[in-house]
Each structure stands twice: as structure tokens, then as C-alpha cells.
Design a protein around this motif. Structure first.
Motif, PDB file in Angstrom:
ATOM      1  N   ALA A   1      65.782  11.386  32.581  1.00 26.01           N
ATOM      2  CA  ALA A   1      64.409  10.934  32.804  1.00 26.01           C
ATOM      3  C   ALA A   1      63.765  11.730  33.936  1.00 26.01           C
ATOM      4  CB  ALA A   1      64.373   9.446  33.123  1.00 26.01           C
ATOM      5  N   LEU A   2      64.574  12.211  34.846  1.00 25.85           N
ATOM      6  CA  LEU A   2      64.066  13.022  35.948  1.00 25.85           C
ATOM      7  C   LEU A   2      63.903  14.482  35.541  1.00 25.85           C
ATOM      8  CD1 LEU A   2      63.300  12.878  38.954  1.00 25.85           C
ATOM      9  CD2 LEU A   2      65.665  13.390  39.482  1.00 25.85           C
ATOM     10  N   PHE A   3      64.830  14.993  34.739  1.00 22.27           N
ATOM     11  CA  PHE A   3      64.804  16.403  34.344  1.00 22.27           C
ATOM     12  C   PHE A   3      64.139  16.608  32.995  1.00 22.27           C
ATOM     13  CE2 PHE A   3      68.153  16.191  37.488  1.00 22.27           C
ATOM     14  CZ  PHE A   3      67.843  17.274  38.287  1.00 22.27           C
ATOM     15  N   GLY A   4      64.408  15.727  32.070  1.00 25.35           N
ATOM     16  CA  GLY A   4      63.764  15.654  30.773  1.00 25.35           C
ATOM     17  C   GLY A   4      63.593  16.940  29.992  1.00 25.35           C
ATOM     18  N   PRO A   5      62.683  16.899  29.042  1.00 19.37           N
ATOM     19  CA  PRO A   5      62.466  18.037  28.150  1.00 19.37           C
ATOM     20  C   PRO A   5      61.709  19.194  28.806  1.00 19.37           C
ATOM     21  CG  PRO A   5      60.936  16.279  27.624  1.00 19.37           C
ATOM     22  CD  PRO A   5      61.865  15.746  28.689  1.00 19.37           C
ATOM     23  N   VAL A   6      61.317  19.026  30.055  1.00 24.67           N
ATOM     24  CA  VAL A   6      60.557  20.064  30.752  1.00 24.67           C
ATOM     25  C   VAL A   6      61.333  21.377  30.801  1.00 24.67           C
ATOM     26  CG1 VAL A   6      59.621  20.729  33.006  1.00 24.67           C
ATOM     27  CG2 VAL A   6      59.186  18.460  32.087  1.00 24.67           C
ATOM     28  N   SER A   7      62.603  21.315  31.050  1.00 18.25           N
ATOM     29  CA  SER A   7      63.401  22.530  31.199  1.00 18.25           C
ATOM     30  C   SER A   7      63.369  23.388  29.944  1.00 18.25           C
ATOM     31  CB  SER A   7      64.848  22.175  31.528  1.00 18.25           C
ATOM     32  OG  SER A   7      64.907  21.473  32.733  1.00 18.25           O
ATOM     33  N   GLU A   8      63.572  22.766  28.796  1.00 20.79           N
ATOM     34  CA  GLU A   8      63.580  23.526  27.544  1.00 20.79           C
ATOM     35  C   GLU A   8      62.206  24.115  27.252  1.00 20.79           C
ATOM     36  OE1 GLU A   8      64.290  22.803  22.797  1.00 20.79           O
ATOM     37  OE2 GLU A   8      65.337  21.510  24.217  1.00 20.79           O
ATOM     38  N   ARG A   9      61.173  23.339  27.436  1.00 17.13           N
ATOM     39  CA  ARG A   9      59.812  23.844  27.190  1.00 17.13           C
ATOM     40  C   ARG A   9      59.485  24.990  28.154  1.00 17.13           C
ATOM     41  NH1 ARG A   9      54.219  21.522  28.430  1.00 17.13           N
ATOM     42  NH2 ARG A   9      52.915  22.805  27.109  1.00 17.13           N
ATOM     43  N   GLN A  10      59.888  24.857  29.401  1.00 18.32           N
ATOM     44  CA  GLN A  10      59.628  25.915  30.367  1.00 18.32           C
ATOM     45  C   GLN A  10      60.326  27.203  29.943  1.00 18.32           C
ATOM     46  OE1 GLN A  10      61.421  25.446  34.224  1.00 18.32           O
ATOM     47  NE2 GLN A  10      59.979  26.857  35.174  1.00 18.32           N
ATOM     48  N   ARG A  11      61.573  27.103  29.545  1.00 20.22           N
ATOM     49  CA  ARG A  11      62.312  28.294  29.106  1.00 20.22           C
ATOM     50  C   ARG A  11      61.611  28.955  27.924  1.00 20.22           C
ATOM     51  NH1 ARG A  11      66.739  24.724  29.930  1.00 20.22           N
ATOM     52  NH2 ARG A  11      66.989  24.455  27.680  1.00 20.22           N
ATOM     53  N   GLU A  12      61.140  28.154  26.987  1.00 23.99           N
ATOM     54  CA  GLU A  12      60.450  28.695  25.817  1.00 23.99           C
ATOM     55  C   GLU A  12      59.168  29.418  26.209  1.00 23.99           C
ATOM     56  OE1 GLU A  12      59.932  25.222  23.412  1.00 23.99           O
ATOM     57  OE2 GLU A  12      62.026  25.218  22.729  1.00 23.99           O
ATOM     58  N   LEU A  13      58.381  28.820  27.093  1.00 21.94           N
ATOM     59  CA  LEU A  13      57.127  29.432  27.521  1.00 21.94           C
ATOM     60  C   LEU A  13      57.366  30.736  28.279  1.00 21.94           C
ATOM     61  CD1 LEU A  13      55.176  26.271  28.684  1.00 21.94           C
ATOM     62  CD2 LEU A  13      54.553  27.758  26.777  1.00 21.94           C
ATOM     63  N   VAL A  14      58.335  30.713  29.180  1.00 21.26           N
ATOM     64  CA  VAL A  14      58.640  31.918  29.956  1.00 21.26           C
ATOM     65  C   VAL A  14      59.104  33.032  29.023  1.00 21.26           C
ATOM     66  CG1 VAL A  14      60.195  32.901  31.704  1.00 21.26           C
ATOM     67  CG2 VAL A  14      59.128  30.682  32.101  1.00 21.26           C
ATOM     68  N   ALA A  15      60.018  32.722  28.120  1.00 23.55           N
ATOM     69  CA  ALA A  15      60.541  33.732  27.191  1.00 23.55           C
ATOM     70  C   ALA A  15      59.445  34.277  26.289  1.00 23.55           C
ATOM     71  CB  ALA A  15      61.679  33.150  26.362  1.00 23.55           C
ATOM     72  N   ALA A  16      58.561  33.408  25.813  1.00 21.14           N
ATOM     73  CA  ALA A  16      57.477  33.861  24.935  1.00 21.14           C
ATOM     74  C   ALA A  16      56.531  34.799  25.668  1.00 21.14           C
ATOM     75  CB  ALA A  16      56.715  32.656  24.382  1.00 21.14           C
ATOM     76  N   GLU A  17      56.231  34.497  26.906  1.00 19.85           N
ATOM     77  CA  GLU A  17      55.327  35.362  27.678  1.00 19.85           C
ATOM     78  C   GLU A  17      55.986  36.696  27.992  1.00 19.85           C
ATOM     79  OE1 GLU A  17      51.767  36.511  29.335  1.00 19.85           O
ATOM     80  OE2 GLU A  17      52.179  34.703  28.165  1.00 19.85           O
ATOM     81  N   ILE A  18      57.275  36.672  28.317  1.00 19.07           N
ATOM     82  CA  ILE A  18      58.000  37.926  28.549  1.00 19.07           C
ATOM     83  C   ILE A  18      57.955  38.782  27.297  1.00 19.07           C
ATOM     84  CG2 ILE A  18      60.298  38.917  28.942  1.00 19.07           C
ATOM     85  CD1 ILE A  18      60.821  36.533  30.857  1.00 19.07           C
ATOM     86  N   ALA A  19      58.181  38.180  26.152  1.00 20.70           N
ATOM     87  CA  ALA A  19      58.156  38.911  24.879  1.00 20.70           C
ATOM     88  C   ALA A  19      56.777  39.480  24.580  1.00 20.70           C
ATOM     89  CB  ALA A  19      58.600  37.990  23.738  1.00 20.70           C
ATOM     90  N   ALA A  20      55.730  38.805  25.022  1.00 21.92           N
ATOM     91  CA  ALA A  20      54.365  39.245  24.743  1.00 21.92           C
ATOM     92  C   ALA A  20      53.887  40.371  25.659  1.00 21.92           C
ATOM     93  CB  ALA A  20      53.414  38.054  24.856  1.00 21.92           C
ATOM     94  N   CYS A  21      54.610  40.632  26.737  1.00 22.91           N
ATOM     95  CA  CYS A  21      54.199  41.689  27.679  1.00 22.91           C
ATOM     96  C   CYS A  21      54.345  43.063  27.042  1.00 22.91           C
ATOM     97  CB  CYS A  21      55.065  41.626  28.949  1.00 22.91           C
ATOM     98  SG  CYS A  21      54.675  40.263  30.034  1.00 22.91           S
ATOM     99  N   ALA A  22      53.430  43.918  27.396  1.00 18.35           N
ATOM    100  CA  ALA A  22      53.497  45.300  26.933  1.00 18.35           C
ATOM    101  C   ALA A  22      54.763  45.959  27.464  1.00 18.35           C
ATOM    102  CB  ALA A  22      52.263  46.067  27.414  1.00 18.35           C
TER     103      ALA A  22
ATOM    104  N   SER B   1      55.167  48.627  28.935  1.00 16.29           N
ATOM    105  CA  SER B   1      54.987  49.305  30.217  1.00 16.29           C
ATOM    106  C   SER B   1      55.097  48.354  31.415  1.00 16.29           C
ATOM    107  CB  SER B   1      53.618  49.992  30.248  1.00 16.29           C
ATOM    108  OG  SER B   1      52.584  49.031  30.085  1.00 16.29           O
ATOM    109  N   VAL B   2      55.112  47.058  31.164  1.00 19.55           N
ATOM    110  CA  VAL B   2      55.214  46.072  32.243  1.00 19.55           C
ATOM    111  C   VAL B   2      56.662  46.038  32.731  1.00 19.55           C
ATOM    112  CG1 VAL B   2      54.980  43.617  32.815  1.00 19.55           C
ATOM    113  CG2 VAL B   2      53.304  44.723  31.311  1.00 19.55           C
ATOM    114  N   SER B   3      56.852  46.119  34.042  1.00 20.58           N
ATOM    115  CA  SER B   3      58.203  46.122  34.604  1.00 20.58           C
ATOM    116  C   SER B   3      58.898  44.792  34.319  1.00 20.58           C
ATOM    117  CB  SER B   3      58.161  46.370  36.114  1.00 20.58           C
ATOM    118  OG  SER B   3      57.728  45.196  36.783  1.00 20.58           O
ATOM    119  N   PRO B   4      60.226  44.788  34.317  1.00 22.40           N
ATOM    120  CA  PRO B   4      60.939  43.537  34.076  1.00 22.40           C
ATOM    121  C   PRO B   4      60.551  42.416  35.043  1.00 22.40           C
ATOM    122  CG  PRO B   4      62.449  45.371  33.852  1.00 22.40           C
ATOM    123  CD  PRO B   4      61.146  45.934  34.380  1.00 22.40           C
TER     124      PRO B   4
END
Length: 192
Positions: free
Chosen positions: A54-75, A77-80
Motif C-alpha cells: 500500500a505504501l509502494f504500490g503499482p507506482v514502481s512498475e508504472r514509473q519503470r515503464e514511463l522511464v523506459a518508454a522515454e529512453i526508447a523515444a530519445c534520438a 544522438s542523445v547521450s545515455p
């Protein structure tokens, strides 16, 4: 009990944070959380395995998905590290910006309980793993991906703390940028 009301997960998480802050994590029961949320214990267990969830919840999984999707969307030429920063900023905008007070209260609860701190470290490790995978999918070598993920997790940890404690109203994305700049300054002062 008004089980039909919307946002059972949000209500349960809010009730849990309130109770943990009021009486401590260890002294709070699932039954008390459910009652405070106006739900049943059964409803609680439909959404969470235990009170830690209840304290950690589904936030962790959603955060990982959002971060990974944005990394994948970067050109390409964008540094790691910049790709990781953009991923963290996208997650910050989508998930945390409207929840500053809750994040600050959650941080206090975690800091006060060693078991919860251990769980938080596991959450950070899972985020780092997701970042490594996303960077590897972009063609970044394993070593560089691991370093960039570590930098990202460190930057996020510092930014979340300063953002939650700050009274300036600046968005989390700015605190993320500031934390990365601070890290660059520290690295620039190294002696070899």
C-alpha cells in the motif's frame, strides 16, 4: 461500507500513509487501513499483497515503464545519461508532480523504518535494471548502461528528497536537472 466509490487504490494508499504517519508502520493493521478508506479487508487484498504494498504500490512498475518508454523515444544522438534524465523527468511529470505532500510523508515513513528502507532499495534496483534494459535496447554497451542507470537512480534519489522538502514550488523535473548538474560538479572536482 461504500465499496462502489471510485479510486479504491488511491483511497487505500492515502489511508495507509495517514495511518503510518499517525501511529507508525508497525502498529498499523490492514483492517485499520481498509476501515479508514471506507473499504473492506477483502478489497484491500484485491489490490495489495500486504501493507508494505500500500505504501509502494503499482507506482514502481508504472514509473519503470514511463522511464523506459522515454529512453526508447530519445534520438540516437542523445547521450545515455541525458536519455535517462529525460525518462526520469517524463515519469516525474506524469506521476509525482501533483503528489508532493504525499511523497514527503511517504519519505518520512520509509526513513523511520529499516524494513521499508530495504524495500525502497529494492525498488531503486528494479528501476536501475529497467534503465539498463532500455539503454541496451538503444545499442548502449552494458558497462555504459549500468553506469548511466546508477547515475539516474542517484540523481532521482537526491532530486526526490530536495523536491519533497523544498518550499519553492519548483517542479521535480527541475530538481532532477539540478541534481545531475550537482553530480557533474562533484565529478569535475575529482583527483586522480
Amino acid at each position: 461500507m461504500p465499496r462502489w466509490e471510485p479510486d479504491a487504490v488511491g483511497r487505500l494508499q492515502a489511508a495507509a500513509i495517514d495511518l503510518f504517519a499517525e501511529q507508525g508502520f508497525e502498529r498499523t493493521t490492514v483492517a485499520e487501513i481498509a476501515e479508514r478508506a471506507g473499504l473492506t479487508k477483502r478489497t484491500f487484498f484485491n489490490h495489495f499483497a500486504d501493507k508494505r504494498e500500500a505504501l509502494f504500490g503499482p507506482v514502481s512498475e508504472r514509473q519503470r515503464e514511463l522511464v523506459a518508454a522515454e529512453i526508447a523515444a530519445c534520438a540516437g544522438s542523445v547521450s545515455p545519461v541525458d536519455a535517462v534524465l529525460r525518462g526520469l523527468q517524463a515519469a516525474a511529470d506524469a506521476m509525482f508532480e501533483e503528489r508532493r505532500a504525499a511523497v514527503a510523508r511517504r519519505r518520512e515513513i520509509i526513513d523511520a523504518n529499516p524494513e521499508l528502507r530495504e524495500r525502497e532499495w529494492g525498488k531503486r534496483a528494479a528501476l536501475a535494471d529497467a534503465i539498463v534494459e532500455a539503454l541496451r535496447a538503444r545499442g548502449v554497451d552494458s558497462g555504459t548502461a549500468l553506469l548511466a542507470a546508477g547515475v539516474g537512480v542517484l540523481v532521482q534519489q537526491m532530486a526526490m528528497r530536495t523536491w519533497a522538502e523544498a518550499a519553492d514550488g519548483r517542479p521535480l523535473r527541475e530538481h532532477l536537472s539540478d541534481a545531475l548538474l550537482s553530480l557533474h560538479a562533484v565529478i569535475g572536482q575529482r583527483s586522480v
